[in-house]
Design a protein around this motif. Structure first.
Motif: not given
Ligand SMILES: *Cc1c(COP(=O)(O)O)cnc(C)c1O
Length: 223
Positions: A85-86, A111, A148, A150, A180, A187-192
């Protein structure tokens, strides 16, 4: 069985308030313990060793989200590529390229988080700020379709000095915001932002973490 369900319930509740994801770190712990936590509602689990993760994945429910949080060797990416998953600990362009290639081979997007070195200790893996920038500026990295990025991951010094730990987490949070804005503004997927373990997760949350990796607090001490 050493798993502490009431600690899990209390922890989940306090994390809900800060909207952070709990990754239950189950390394060295038996599948029965993982199943017990799964039955209590947990779905994100983290492991440090590839073979151990692959063995457990085969024996546990399919909807578990498996996080790889250890140091990953390029030649082992292929074992995780079908389902992971990551991947938290990516700290080189070479590893990222391998992940991209294996993702393409399995026809999925993998990810990852880039690991940043924030601790004073020399032994911990990770990129420094300059290496991180260099990696993100690499056109080959920007063009990847199957790896990707993240967010970022880091580990603070193993220390009782709360102000030191807090300063290190704060530094990582600031780096996250800078990166960021500069590279992932669209890129809203860069969020962690993965930071915080059993001993320091409260400080990490106060400093802006939204993913904590917690083992011993849930599963008991590792031998
Ligand atoms: C083992 C480990 C954890 C969990 O540590 P605890 O102190 O047991 O919560 C978190 N992150 C990484 C990278 C680890 O290796």
């Amino acid at each position: 069985m050493s798993i502490d369900i009431s600690a899990y319930a209390a922890l989940s509740q306090s994390l809900q308030a800060s909207q952070a994801t709990l990754v239950a770190v189950s390394k060295t712990k038996p599948v029965e313990d993982i199943q017990a936590l799964y039955d209590a509602g947990q779905r994100d689990f983290g492991e440090n060793y590839v073979q151990e993760l692959v063995d457990k994945q085969a024996r546990l429910p399919e909807d578990i989200r498996w996080h790889f949080i250890g140091h990953l060797q390029s030649n082992k990416v292929k074992y995780l590529a079908p389902f992971v998953h990551l991947i938290h600990g990516v700290d080189s362009g070479k590893l990222l390229q391998t992940i991209d290639k294996q993702g393409a081979a399995k026809n999925r997007v993998i990810r990852v988080l880039l690991q940043v070195h924030i601790a004073r200790e020399e032994t911990k893996f990770g990129l420094d700020a300059d290496e991180l920038t260099a990696l993100l500026q690499d056109p080959a990295v920007a063009g990847m379709q199957h790896a990707r990025i993240c967010g970022l991951m880091g580990m603070a010094s193993f220390s009782d000095d709360e102000s030191l730990v807090r300063a290190e987490f704060r530094q990582l949070r600031q780096l996250f915001d800078t990166v960021k804005a500069r590279f992932f503004a669209q890129d809203p997927q860069f969020d962690t932002l993965s930071m915080g373990m059993s001993g320091d997760y409260r400080i990490a949350l106060e400093e802006g973490s939204n993913m904590v990796r917690i083992g011993s607090l849930l599963f008991g001490a590792r031998s």
